[in-house]
Scaffold this active site. Structure first.
Site, mmCIF file in Angstrom:
data_model
loop_
_atom_site.group_PDB
_atom_site.id
_atom_site.type_symbol
_atom_site.label_atom_id
_atom_site.label_comp_id
_atom_site.label_asym_id
_atom_site.label_seq_id
_atom_site.Cartn_x
_atom_site.Cartn_y
_atom_site.Cartn_z
ATOM 1 N N CYS A 340 -15.078 12.881 15.574
ATOM 2 C CA CYS A 340 -14.745 13.229 16.952
ATOM 3 C C CYS A 340 -13.253 13.513 17.082
ATOM 4 O O CYS A 340 -12.453 12.574 17.197
ATOM 5 C CB CYS A 340 -15.154 12.112 17.906
ATOM 6 S SG CYS A 340 -14.753 12.476 19.628
ATOM 7 N N CYS A 343 -11.569 12.081 20.292
ATOM 8 C CA CYS A 343 -11.356 10.630 20.321
ATOM 9 C C CYS A 343 -10.252 10.207 19.368
ATOM 10 O O CYS A 343 -9.339 9.464 19.740
ATOM 11 C CB CYS A 343 -12.646 9.908 19.947
ATOM 12 S SG CYS A 343 -14.035 10.264 21.034
ATOM 13 N N ASP A 344 -10.362 10.639 18.122
ATOM 14 C CA ASP A 344 -9.505 10.091 17.076
ATOM 15 C C ASP A 344 -8.275 10.936 16.764
ATOM 16 O O ASP A 344 -7.364 10.471 16.066
ATOM 17 C CB ASP A 344 -10.324 9.914 15.791
ATOM 18 C CG ASP A 344 -11.516 8.989 15.993
ATOM 19 O OD1 ASP A 344 -11.406 8.099 16.858
ATOM 20 O OD2 ASP A 344 -12.538 9.162 15.319
#
Length: 514
Positions: A340, A343-344
């Protein structure tokens, strides 16, 4: 910091405060501390039940805590909870004051009985759409149980802590200083991990369920649609899902859901669940199906040992991220291997990364990451990128991106704690090449969640459940819909339509079998 519109909305929410609360700041001389101070001052000005203190002694500076006046603080924010986390802040303000949460009474009682002390730390990024669920769940645990504390840590602000705890994916949760979990977790999942007896109790309760007319396996868009259409027929309907919302929960932006200009996956998933709960549908969440036993009455066995029986079954188990299946991928998952970018990505600020996959998702990931990291290498197995032309043009205009086609990733390398490189086979020259980097984002499509159905229903060579125009599978009384089926074009709106169609077909089957 907060614009006039947001202040007006927040002020309306703060009218729900039940008791006086205080915002306790632990500050230093940083710019972030000044922003926190300004945020707290603006919030306090919106309601007389809120006061601000600056004598906090938290370990993490800058940070702040929320406490009911006269009680010790148990909810902490080491960062500025804006972006995706603003909702977490608003809920924390209300719940600390005593506003009742929207959680079942049985779960609340279980939380209050958990023994401590339990000190949670969650590492998040403000661009992560999976993180708020975890933050809000842990905050609520701390609100309901005086033996529990929770600190949200913005990984972008606390890079030293990220490095110390080797956090390379968000959300990452520590409990009493030790790893507890990673990725999206609902409050039910967290409590289940903390309460060893909850799984046994859940299995016992499921075994006592009466016979269903329609049992939907899977809680994504197809499953939710199927459940609504079945329940509206007035028949006994159940949904058993590993996580309600499915793959939609991991989707950042949705701009092709007709009649809704733009939304985000978690918001749509919440709306789906709310709609299903408007009807008398028995939702069994956090339950994974393990075996399908056809017959006059169809049995679905679950991993926890329980089983359910139904006259008809609709399979809508969706899909999961496709993995590279190369040495090192599993070893370094969450330690440099990620799926992701939204997200990361912030955790890899200033670092070198690779994106695997040249389709739309891969190219979009590379474009997003290029604005955060120092360099992006995109590897595509084929001889050309497969993304839309407009995306390719944008990607090629970026100065810190390298595109390599005809590249087959062969291994992920690391030093035992984190990723350090990857190797790939040059499919033209036949030579093996190595790229030094610190992060790998895999974007190579999805795989249907149908492994548990092999040998029971007919599957395509791609592992999809073969269905006819009515959603009927090779097993009488068993229907399928959504990304797990052979229905072409894996889109949310199509999955919903296929779920409705399979449900109507199941109802028709019931009528004819009566």
């Amino acid at each position: 910091m907060l614009d006039a519109q947001i202040k007006a909305q927040l002020q309306a929410y703060l009218e729900k405060l039940q008791a006086p609360i205080e915002l306790i700041a632990s500050l230093d001389q940083s710019a972030a501390a000044a922003e926190i101070s300004q945020l707290l001052t603006e919030i306090a000005a919106l309601n007389p039940k809120i006061s601000v203190r600056t004598d906090g002694n938290a370990v993490h500076r800058p940070s702040f805590a929320i406490a009911k006046v006269g009680e010790a603080a148990r909810v902490h924010f080491a960062g500025i909870p804006l972006g995706h986390e603003f909702t977490s802040l608003v809920l924390a303000l209300l719940q600390v004051s005593g506003h009742p949460p929207r959680v079942e009474a049985e779960l609340i009682e279980t939380i209050r009985q958990l023994s401590g002390p339990l000190s949670f730390v969650s590492f998040i990024s403000l661009s992560c759409h999976n993180c708020p669920d975890v933050v809000q769940a842990l905050n609520l645990l701390a609100v309901l149980n005086p033996q529990i504390q929770h600190t949200m840590v913005d990984g972008a602000l606390y890079q030293d802590l990220v490095a110390e705890h080797r956090v390379m994916a968000v959300p990452t949760v520590l409990l009493n200083g030790q790893p507890f979990g990673q990725g999206r977790m609902s409050i039910e999942e967290i409590v289940t991990k903390l309460d060893a007896g909850s799984a046994v109790k859940a299995a016992e309760a499921i075994n006592e369920k009466a016979l269903f007319d329609v049992l939907v396996v899977g809680g994504g868009p197809a499953g939710a649609s199927a459940a609504v259409y079945a329940a509206r027929k007035g028949i006994r309907t159940g949904v058993v899902a590993e996580r309600f919302g499915g793959q939609v929960l991991d989707t950042m932006g949705i701009e092709n859901f007709i009649s809704v200009k733009a939304t985000e996956g978690p918001k749509l998933a919440a709306a789906l669940e709310a709609h299903v709960r408007e009807y008398e549908v028995d939702i069994m969440n956090l339950q994974r199906a393990s075996r399908l036993n056809p017959g006059e009455l169809i049995e679905v066995e679950l991993e926890n040992g329980a089983s359910l029986r139904s006259k008809t079954v609709i399979l809508s188990t969706g899909a999961r991220w496709r993995e590279m299946n190369v040495p090192g991928e599993q070893e370094y998952r969450g330690r440099g291997v990620a799926y992701c970018p939204h997200c990361d990505g912030p955790l890899f600020k200033g670092k070198r990364v690779a994106v695997i996959g040249g389709g739309n998702s891969g190219v979009e990931a590379a474009i997003d990451l290029a604005g955060i990291v120092s360099h992006v290498t995109l590897l595509e197995f084929g001889d050309q990128l497969r993304a839309d032309a407009v995306l390719q043009a944008k990607l090629r205009s970026l100065p810190n991106v390298q595109i390599i086609t005809q590249a087959q990733t062969t291994a992920v390398l690391g030093d035992g704690s984190k990723v350090t490189a990857l190797t790939y086979l040059d499919r033209v020259s036949g030579e093996t090449q190595q790229i030094e980097l610190e992060g790998i984002f895999v974007q190579i499509g999805l795989l249907p969640n149908t492994d548990w159905l092999k040998g029971v229903v007919e599957l395509s060579p791609r592992g999809e459940i073969i269905v006819d125009e009515r959603g009927q599978t090779s097993v009488p009384g068993v229907f399928a819909a959504g990304d797990a089926s052979t229905t072409p074009f894996k889109q949310i709106i199509i999955a919903m339509g296929e779920g409705a169609k399979a449900s109507l077909a199941a109802f028709d089957h019931l009528i004819r079998a009566a």
